[in-house]
Design a protein around this motif. Structure first.
Motif, PDB file in Angstrom:
ATOM      1  N   ASN A  61       8.141-121.438  75.915  1.00 31.69           N
ATOM      2  CA  ASN A  61       9.420-120.991  75.368  1.00 31.69           C
ATOM      3  C   ASN A  61       9.299-119.732  74.524  1.00 31.69           C
ATOM      4  OD1 ASN A  61      11.127-123.040  76.466  1.00 31.69           O
ATOM      5  ND2 ASN A  61      10.082-124.467  75.112  1.00 31.69           N
ATOM      6  N   GLY A  62       8.233-118.974  74.717  1.00 40.35           N
ATOM      7  CA  GLY A  62       8.066-117.717  73.993  1.00 40.35           C
ATOM      8  C   GLY A  62       8.949-116.621  74.561  1.00 40.35           C
ATOM      9  N   TRP A  63       9.253-115.626  73.735  1.00 43.34           N
ATOM     10  CA  TRP A  63      10.005-114.459  74.177  1.00 43.34           C
ATOM     11  C   TRP A  63       9.049-113.277  74.270  1.00 43.34           C
ATOM     12  CZ3 TRP A  63      14.935-113.818  75.893  1.00 43.34           C
ATOM     13  CH2 TRP A  63      15.776-114.920  75.774  1.00 43.34           C
ATOM     14  N   TYR A  64       9.163-112.527  75.360  1.00 41.00           N
ATOM     15  CA  TYR A  64       8.246-111.422  75.626  1.00 41.00           C
ATOM     16  C   TYR A  64       9.026-110.172  76.016  1.00 41.00           C
ATOM     17  CZ  TYR A  64       4.897-115.169  75.578  1.00 41.00           C
ATOM     18  OH  TYR A  64       4.154-116.243  75.186  1.00 41.00           O
ATOM     19  N   ARG A  65       8.422-109.037  75.790  1.00 37.08           N
ATOM     20  CA  ARG A  65       9.001-107.756  76.190  1.00 37.08           C
ATOM     21  C   ARG A  65       8.010-107.063  77.113  1.00 37.08           C
ATOM     22  NH1 ARG A  65      11.162-103.741  71.701  1.00 37.08           N
ATOM     23  NH2 ARG A  65      12.687-105.430  71.630  1.00 37.08           N
ATOM     24  N   ILE A  66       8.509-106.632  78.265  1.00 37.95           N
ATOM     25  CA  ILE A  66       7.695-105.878  79.218  1.00 37.95           C
ATOM     26  C   ILE A  66       8.179-104.429  79.199  1.00 37.95           C
ATOM     27  CG2 ILE A  66       7.099-105.522  81.644  1.00 37.95           C
ATOM     28  CD1 ILE A  66       7.536-108.502  82.096  1.00 37.95           C
ATOM     29  N   LYS A  67       7.255-103.519  79.090  1.00 32.50           N
ATOM     30  CA  LYS A  67       7.565-102.094  79.199  1.00 32.50           C
ATOM     31  C   LYS A  67       6.720-101.538  80.335  1.00 32.50           C
ATOM     32  CE  LYS A  67       7.169 -97.701  76.759  1.00 32.50           C
ATOM     33  NZ  LYS A  67       6.742 -97.047  75.509  1.00 32.50           N
ATOM     34  N   THR A  68       7.364-100.832  81.255  1.00 33.43           N
ATOM     35  CA  THR A  68       6.624-100.212  82.348  1.00 33.43           C
ATOM     36  C   THR A  68       6.914 -98.723  82.381  1.00 33.43           C
ATOM     37  OG1 THR A  68       8.379-100.609  83.969  1.00 33.43           O
ATOM     38  CG2 THR A  68       6.691-102.290  83.770  1.00 33.43           C
ATOM     39  N   GLU A  69       5.915 -97.963  82.778  1.00 33.11           N
ATOM     40  CA  GLU A  69       6.054 -96.516  82.959  1.00 33.11           C
ATOM     41  C   GLU A  69       5.464 -96.165  84.317  1.00 33.11           C
ATOM     42  OE1 GLU A  69       3.931 -94.873  79.635  1.00 33.11           O
ATOM     43  OE2 GLU A  69       5.509 -95.412  78.214  1.00 33.11           O
ATOM     44  N   VAL A  70       6.230 -95.428  85.112  1.00 25.29           N
ATOM     45  CA  VAL A  70       5.768 -94.974  86.423  1.00 25.29           C
ATOM     46  C   VAL A  70       5.724 -93.460  86.374  1.00 25.29           C
ATOM     47  CG1 VAL A  70       6.279 -94.902  88.890  1.00 25.29           C
ATOM     48  CG2 VAL A  70       6.782 -96.973  87.569  1.00 25.29           C
ATOM     49  N   THR A  71       4.546 -92.900  86.649  1.00 22.34           N
ATOM     50  CA  THR A  71       4.348 -91.452  86.536  1.00 22.34           C
ATOM     51  C   THR A  71       3.776 -90.903  87.831  1.00 22.34           C
ATOM     52  OG1 THR A  71       3.817 -91.812  84.203  1.00 22.34           O
ATOM     53  CG2 THR A  71       3.290 -89.649  85.131  1.00 22.34           C
ATOM     54  N   PHE A 126      16.426-113.621  81.183  1.00 19.73           N
ATOM     55  CA  PHE A 126      16.276-112.249  80.720  1.00 19.73           C
ATOM     56  C   PHE A 126      17.399-111.949  79.740  1.00 19.73           C
ATOM     57  CE2 PHE A 126      14.621-112.578  85.025  1.00 19.73           C
ATOM     58  CZ  PHE A 126      13.373-111.994  84.909  1.00 19.73           C
ATOM     59  N   SER A 127      17.087-111.270  78.640  1.00 18.71           N
ATOM     60  CA  SER A 127      18.141-110.980  77.655  1.00 18.71           C
ATOM     61  C   SER A 127      18.732-109.590  77.846  1.00 18.71           C
ATOM     62  CB  SER A 127      17.623-111.154  76.226  1.00 18.71           C
ATOM     63  OG  SER A 127      16.602-110.212  75.958  1.00 18.71           O
ATOM     64  N   PHE A 128      17.951-108.612  78.293  1.00 19.37           N
ATOM     65  CA  PHE A 128      18.499-107.286  78.538  1.00 19.37           C
ATOM     66  C   PHE A 128      17.542-106.477  79.406  1.00 19.37           C
ATOM     67  CE2 PHE A 128      16.062-106.730  74.689  1.00 19.37           C
ATOM     68  CZ  PHE A 128      15.434-105.516  74.840  1.00 19.37           C
ATOM     69  N   PHE A 129      18.060-105.398  79.971  1.00 19.79           N
ATOM     70  CA  PHE A 129      17.300-104.511  80.841  1.00 19.79           C
ATOM     71  C   PHE A 129      17.715-103.083  80.539  1.00 19.79           C
ATOM     72  CE2 PHE A 129      17.016-102.258  84.976  1.00 19.79           C
ATOM     73  CZ  PHE A 129      15.645-102.391  85.194  1.00 19.79           C
ATOM     74  N   VAL A 130      16.756-102.227  80.281  1.00 17.86           N
ATOM     75  CA  VAL A 130      17.033-100.811  80.001  1.00 17.86           C
ATOM     76  C   VAL A 130      16.142 -99.983  80.908  1.00 17.86           C
ATOM     77  CG1 VAL A 130      16.929 -98.974  78.277  1.00 17.86           C
ATOM     78  CG2 VAL A 130      17.568-101.278  77.590  1.00 17.86           C
ATOM     79  N   MET A 131      16.714 -98.947  81.523  1.00 17.25           N
ATOM     80  CA  MET A 131      15.932 -98.027  82.333  1.00 17.25           C
ATOM     81  C   MET A 131      16.215 -96.619  81.877  1.00 17.25           C
ATOM     82  SD  MET A 131      15.664 -97.818  86.432  1.00 17.25           S
ATOM     83  CE  MET A 131      16.517 -96.369  86.958  1.00 17.25           C
ATOM     84  N   GLU A 132      15.159 -95.857  81.619  1.00 10.15           N
ATOM     85  CA  GLU A 132      15.300 -94.470  81.170  1.00 10.15           C
ATOM     86  C   GLU A 132      14.435 -93.579  82.022  1.00 10.15           C
ATOM     87  OE1 GLU A 132      15.829 -95.169  76.394  1.00 10.15           O
ATOM     88  OE2 GLU A 132      13.812 -94.934  77.201  1.00 10.15           O
ATOM     89  N   GLU A 133      14.961 -92.427  82.370  1.00 11.51           N
ATOM     90  CA  GLU A 133      14.156 -91.421  83.054  1.00 11.51           C
ATOM     91  C   GLU A 133      13.661 -90.453  82.006  1.00 11.51           C
ATOM     92  OE1 GLU A 133      14.460 -88.125  86.589  1.00 11.51           O
ATOM     93  OE2 GLU A 133      15.920 -89.734  86.490  1.00 11.51           O
ATOM     94  N   ILE A 134      12.355 -90.301  81.926  1.00  4.82           N
ATOM     95  CA  ILE A 134      11.761 -89.447  80.893  1.00  4.82           C
ATOM     96  C   ILE A 134      11.297 -88.138  81.511  1.00  4.82           C
ATOM     97  CG2 ILE A 134       9.903 -89.289  79.208  1.00  4.82           C
ATOM     98  CD1 ILE A 134      10.029 -92.328  79.012  1.00  4.82           C
TER      99      ILE A 134
END
Length: 134
Positions: A61-71, A126-134
């Motif tokens: 029951n843990g909450w986790y955050r995944i961050k991915t970067e594709v370059t 899932f609580s939220f999803f954010v996608m950003e182009e850097i």
């Protein structure tokens, strides 16, 4: 998102592949059963592990955050960086990095596929999803 059964994560570059007549994609996954964090490729038939970190103590029951970067890289290579954070109840330390994995692949391009959230034959919230182009 909380890990509720076994698998959940982020799908990268979900697209049809005419050569194998099916869909293919990369999947950045939390696997509670194996207490692992992995980058996998679904090749149209099965998952192939590309990079992983194991024995992370992932809680049901843990909450986790995944961050991915594709370059995009040179010579047709693409770099995938993935970070796994645990969300803490402490206001002074709200998240803690528990794993970092990366890989360089030659079959990610073209960058025309979809990105989203996924569970692999299991239940995940899932609580939220954010996608950003850097």
């Amino acid at each position: 998102f909380p890990v509720t059964i076994d698998h959940g994560g982020v799908v990268l570059n979900y697209r049809a592949n005419a050569e194998i007549v099916t869909d293919e994609y990369y999947f950045v996954e939390i696997n509670r059963k194996e207490s692992a964090f992995a980058i996998k490729k679904f090749n149209g038939a099965f998952f192939v592990e590309v990079a992983s970190a194991k024995e992370l103590g992932i809680a049901l029951n843990g909450w986790y955050r995944i961050k991915t970067e594709v370059t995009p890289g040179t010579a047709g290579k693409t770099r995938i960086d993935a970070y796994l954070y645990i969300v803490n109840d402490e206001p002074e330390n709200p998240i803690t990095l528990i794993a970092y994995i990366n890989c360089e692949v030659s079959d990610f391009a073209p960058y025309t596929g979809k990105v989203g959230l996924c569970s692999n034959r299991s239940e995940a919230l899932f609580s939220f999803f954010v996608m950003e182009e850097i």
